[in-house]
Design a protein around this motif. Structure first.
Motif, PDB file in Angstrom:
ATOM      1  N   ILE A 145       0.839  -1.194   0.000  1.00  0.00           N
ATOM      2  CA  ILE A 145       0.000   0.000   0.000  1.00  0.00           C
ATOM      3  C   ILE A 145       0.875   1.245   0.000  1.00  0.00           C
ATOM      4  CG2 ILE A 145      -1.860   1.213   1.195  1.00  0.00           C
ATOM      5  CD1 ILE A 145      -2.484  -1.483   2.588  1.00  0.00           C
ATOM      6  N   GLY A 146       0.668   2.081  -1.005  1.00  0.00           N
ATOM      7  CA  GLY A 146       1.428   3.319  -1.117  1.00  0.00           C
ATOM      8  C   GLY A 146       0.532   4.536  -1.037  1.00  0.00           C
ATOM      9  N   THR A 147       1.126   5.699  -1.191  1.00  0.00           N
ATOM     10  CA  THR A 147       0.367   6.945  -1.107  1.00  0.00           C
ATOM     11  C   THR A 147      -0.560   7.145  -2.298  1.00  0.00           C
ATOM     12  OG1 THR A 147       2.237   8.087  -2.137  1.00  0.00           O
ATOM     13  CG2 THR A 147       2.111   8.120   0.287  1.00  0.00           C
ATOM     14  N   GLN A 148      -0.289   6.415  -3.406  1.00  0.00           N
ATOM     15  CA  GLN A 148      -1.091   6.594  -4.615  1.00  0.00           C
ATOM     16  C   GLN A 148      -1.858   5.345  -5.037  1.00  0.00           C
ATOM     17  OE1 GLN A 148      -1.273   9.668  -6.039  1.00  0.00           O
ATOM     18  NE2 GLN A 148       0.073  10.363  -4.380  1.00  0.00           N
ATOM     19  N   GLY A 149      -1.577   4.215  -4.396  1.00  0.00           N
ATOM     20  CA  GLY A 149      -2.274   3.010  -4.840  1.00  0.00           C
ATOM     21  C   GLY A 149      -1.949   1.805  -3.983  1.00  0.00           C
ATOM     22  N   ARG A 150      -2.616   0.704  -4.304  1.00  0.00           N
ATOM     23  CA  ARG A 150      -2.453  -0.553  -3.571  1.00  0.00           C
ATOM     24  C   ARG A 150      -2.296  -1.692  -4.560  1.00  0.00           C
ATOM     25  NH1 ARG A 150      -6.052  -4.656  -1.459  1.00  0.00           N
ATOM     26  NH2 ARG A 150      -7.864  -3.523  -2.244  1.00  0.00           N
ATOM     27  N   LEU A 151      -1.334  -2.569  -4.291  1.00  0.00           N
ATOM     28  CA  LEU A 151      -1.102  -3.760  -5.102  1.00  0.00           C
ATOM     29  C   LEU A 151      -1.505  -4.985  -4.304  1.00  0.00           C
ATOM     30  CD1 LEU A 151       0.147  -5.372  -7.503  1.00  0.00           C
ATOM     31  CD2 LEU A 151       2.353  -5.173  -6.315  1.00  0.00           C
ATOM     32  N   GLU A 152      -2.391  -5.798  -4.860  1.00  0.00           N
ATOM     33  CA  GLU A 152      -2.825  -7.034  -4.213  1.00  0.00           C
ATOM     34  C   GLU A 152      -2.174  -8.218  -4.914  1.00  0.00           C
ATOM     35  OE1 GLU A 152      -6.909  -9.516  -3.049  1.00  0.00           O
ATOM     36  OE2 GLU A 152      -7.030  -7.690  -4.271  1.00  0.00           O
ATOM     37  N   ILE A 153      -1.503  -9.064  -4.123  1.00  0.00           N
ATOM     38  CA  ILE A 153      -0.764 -10.209  -4.676  1.00  0.00           C
ATOM     39  C   ILE A 153      -1.373 -11.487  -4.100  1.00  0.00           C
ATOM     40  CG2 ILE A 153       1.512 -11.195  -5.123  1.00  0.00           C
ATOM     41  CD1 ILE A 153       2.664  -8.515  -3.976  1.00  0.00           C
ATOM     42  N   ARG A 154      -2.219 -12.132  -4.846  1.00  0.00           N
ATOM     43  CA  ARG A 154      -2.818 -13.381  -4.400  1.00  0.00           C
ATOM     44  C   ARG A 154      -1.883 -14.545  -4.736  1.00  0.00           C
ATOM     45  NH1 ARG A 154      -9.051 -12.347  -6.630  1.00  0.00           N
ATOM     46  NH2 ARG A 154      -9.356 -10.368  -5.520  1.00  0.00           N
ATOM     47  N   ASP A 155      -1.973 -15.626  -3.952  1.00  0.00           N
ATOM     48  CA  ASP A 155      -1.122 -16.815  -4.185  1.00  0.00           C
ATOM     49  C   ASP A 155       0.342 -16.399  -4.329  1.00  0.00           C
ATOM     50  OD1 ASP A 155      -3.430 -18.466  -4.244  1.00  0.00           O
ATOM     51  OD2 ASP A 155      -3.758 -17.916  -6.339  1.00  0.00           O
ATOM     52  N   THR A 156       0.786 -15.566  -3.424  1.00  0.00           N
ATOM     53  CA  THR A 156       2.037 -14.820  -3.553  1.00  0.00           C
ATOM     54  C   THR A 156       3.246 -15.663  -3.924  1.00  0.00           C
ATOM     55  OG1 THR A 156       1.143 -13.540  -1.697  1.00  0.00           O
ATOM     56  CG2 THR A 156       3.377 -13.025  -2.427  1.00  0.00           C
ATOM     57  N   PHE A 157       3.381 -16.826  -3.323  1.00  0.00           N
ATOM     58  CA  PHE A 157       4.631 -17.569  -3.446  1.00  0.00           C
ATOM     59  C   PHE A 157       4.508 -18.805  -4.346  1.00  0.00           C
ATOM     60  CE2 PHE A 157       4.356 -15.511   0.752  1.00  0.00           C
ATOM     61  CZ  PHE A 157       5.316 -14.523   0.537  1.00  0.00           C
ATOM     62  N   THR A 158       3.386 -18.933  -5.065  1.00  0.00           N
ATOM     63  CA  THR A 158       3.202 -20.065  -5.965  1.00  0.00           C
ATOM     64  C   THR A 158       3.620 -19.691  -7.387  1.00  0.00           C
ATOM     65  OG1 THR A 158       0.952 -19.603  -6.765  1.00  0.00           O
ATOM     66  CG2 THR A 158       1.166 -20.640  -4.592  1.00  0.00           C
ATOM     67  N   ASP A 159       3.647 -20.701  -8.264  1.00  0.00           N
ATOM     68  CA  ASP A 159       3.929 -20.419  -9.671  1.00  0.00           C
ATOM     69  C   ASP A 159       2.703 -20.653 -10.543  1.00  0.00           C
ATOM     70  OD1 ASP A 159       3.920 -23.161  -9.449  1.00  0.00           O
ATOM     71  OD2 ASP A 159       5.984 -23.446 -10.128  1.00  0.00           O
ATOM     72  N   ALA A 160       1.516 -20.661  -9.929  1.00  0.00           N
ATOM     73  CA  ALA A 160       0.278 -20.848 -10.668  1.00  0.00           C
ATOM     74  C   ALA A 160      -0.084 -19.590 -11.453  1.00  0.00           C
ATOM     75  CB  ALA A 160      -0.852 -21.192  -9.698  1.00  0.00           C
ATOM     76  N   ALA A 161      -0.836 -19.768 -12.519  1.00  0.00           N
ATOM     77  CA  ALA A 161      -1.354 -18.626 -13.259  1.00  0.00           C
ATOM     78  C   ALA A 161      -2.372 -17.887 -12.392  1.00  0.00           C
ATOM     79  CB  ALA A 161      -1.997 -19.092 -14.562  1.00  0.00           C
TER      80      ALA A 161
END
Length: 318
Positions: free
Chosen positions: A241-257
Motif C-alpha cells: 500500500i502506497g500513497t497513490q495506490g495498492r497492489l494485491e498479490i494473491r497466491d504470492t509464493f506459488t507459480d500458478a497462473a
C-alpha cells in the motif's frame, strides 16, 4: 567449456524427491549426477527412480565425488550451515534450501566460506523465479503506488502430517523458519532495507512456533505486518500500500497462473500472471551462473538481511 552442471543431492528429502530432482532433469543445463542418503531404504528407492545417478551412503562420500560440480542441500534447517560449509570447502557450488541458516551469524559464516572457496552459494527461494514476482517488480518500479507506507504478507497452511521436522525444535522447526521466511524475503525485495524495530507474538507447541505474527517498522515510518503458521486454514496473500495506490498479490509464493490487482484513484486494473516453472527456473539460473561465472538471481546479501530480520523477530518474542 561444459554446458552441463553435474548436481549432487545431499539427502533424499521430500522436497528433493518431488521438486528439486525433477527440476534438475528438465533444466536443460543441469544433470543429476549423484545422490547421498544415510537411509538404505531411500537409496533403494533412488536406484529405482533415478538409475543413472551414482548413490552414496554417506554425505562425505558425495562431497568427495569428483564428478559433482554443485550440491543441493535439502537437509533440516539445523544442518544447513555445517554441511553447506563442508560442501564449499570440498570445492562444490551450493544451492541451500531456505532458510539458509538459523541465524544471521551462521549465514555470514556460510558467505565467508563461499568467498574463500571461490564458489557460488544461493538460498533456494524458488518463488523469486515466477512471472508473478516479475510482474510485482514491474509495478513497484513504475512508481504508480507512490511512496510505500504499509505491507501485509501472510503464508499459512495446515500441517496434516505427523512427526515432521517442521515440529522439531532441535532441527530448526517452526512456522517462522518454514514459511515465515517467505513474507520476510518479500519485504526485503520491496524495501531493500532492515526494519528499525519489531514486535512479534507466537503460539507455541512442543517448543516450536505454530502460529506467529510480527509487526515491523522501518526508518521512514513504513509499517509492515506478517503472519505465518501451520495450525490453521491455508492462506497466502500480500498487499503493498502506497500513497497513490495498492497492489494485491494473491497466491504470492506459488507459480500458478492468476492475476495481480492494482487499485488507484483512477480505478482498478488486473495484470495477468502466467504459469511458471519456479524450481526449473531456479536450477537453470543457478547452473547458468556457475557456467557463466556470474551472480545468480538471489544474492547472499539478501539472504543475510533476511536472517537478520528473522533474528529480530525471534528476539522480540515475549
Amino acid at each position: 567449456m561444459s554446458t552441463q552442471v553435474r548436481w549432487g543431492i545431499l539427502g533424499y528429502a521430500r522436497i528433493a524427491r518431488l521438486s528439486a530432482i525433477p527440476a534438475i532433469l528438465r533444466a536443460g543445463n543441469a544433470e543429476l549426477s549423484a545422490i547421498a542418503s544415510r537411509d538404505a531404504a531411500k537409496l533403494a528407492e533412488c536406484a529405482t527412480q533415478f538409475p543413472l545417478a551414482r548413490l552414496h551412503m554417506t554425505y562425505d562420500a558425495l562431497l568427495a565425488d569428483p564428478d559433482v560440480d554443485a550440491i543441493y542441500v535439502p537437509l533440516p534447517n539445523s544442518q544447513h550451515r555445517d554441511w553447506t560449509i563442508a560442501a564449499l570447502e570440498a570445492g562444490k557450488h551450493v544451492l541451500c534450501e531456505k532458510p539458509i541458516a538459523l541465524t544471521a551469524r551462521q549465514a555470514r559464516d556460510m558467505g565467508a566460506a563461499a568467498k574463500h572457496a571461490d564458489r557460488l552459494l544461493m538460498e533456494a527461494f524458488m518463488y523469486r523465479y515466477t512471472d508473478r514476482i516479475r510482474q510485482v517488480r514491474t509495478v513497484l518500479a513504475s512508481g504508480e503506488l507512490g511512496v510505500i507506507r504499509h505491507v501485509n504478507a501472510s503464508f499459512r497452511f495446515f500441517l496434516d502430517r505427523e512427526n515432521t521436522i517442521k515440529e522439531q525444535a532441535g532441527l530448526g522447526g517452526g512456522a517462522l523458519y518454514d514459511v515465515g521466511c517467505y513474507p520476510i524475503n518479500l519485504l526485503g525485495l520491496i524495501t531493500e532495507k532492515l526494519p528499525v524495530r519489531c514486535q512479534a507474538y507466537a503460539e507455541m507447541k512442543g517448543g516450536v512456533d505454530v502460529n506467529l505474527s510480527a509487526l515491523l517498522q522501518y526508518g521512514d515510518g513504513m509499517i509492515a505486518n506478517l503472519h505465518c503458521g501451520f495450525n490453521a486454514h491455508p492462506f497466502m496473500h500480500a498487499e503493498v500500500i502506497g500513497t497513490q495506490g495498492r497492489l494485491e498479490i494473491r497466491d504470492t509464493f506459488t507459480d500458478a497462473a492468476g492475476e495481480l490487482y492494482v487499485y488507484t484513484t483512477t480505478g482498478t486494473r488486473s495484470i495477468a500472471v502466467a504459469e511458471s516453472d519456479r524450481y526449473g527456473a531456479e536450477f537453470r539460473d543457478f547452473s547458468a551462473a556457475i557456467l557463466e561465472g556470474r551472480t545468480p538471481l538471489l544474492t547472499l546479501e539478501e539472504s543475510i538481511r533476511n536472517m537478520e530480520v528473522l533474528d529480530m523477530i525471534r528476539e522480540s518474542l515475549p
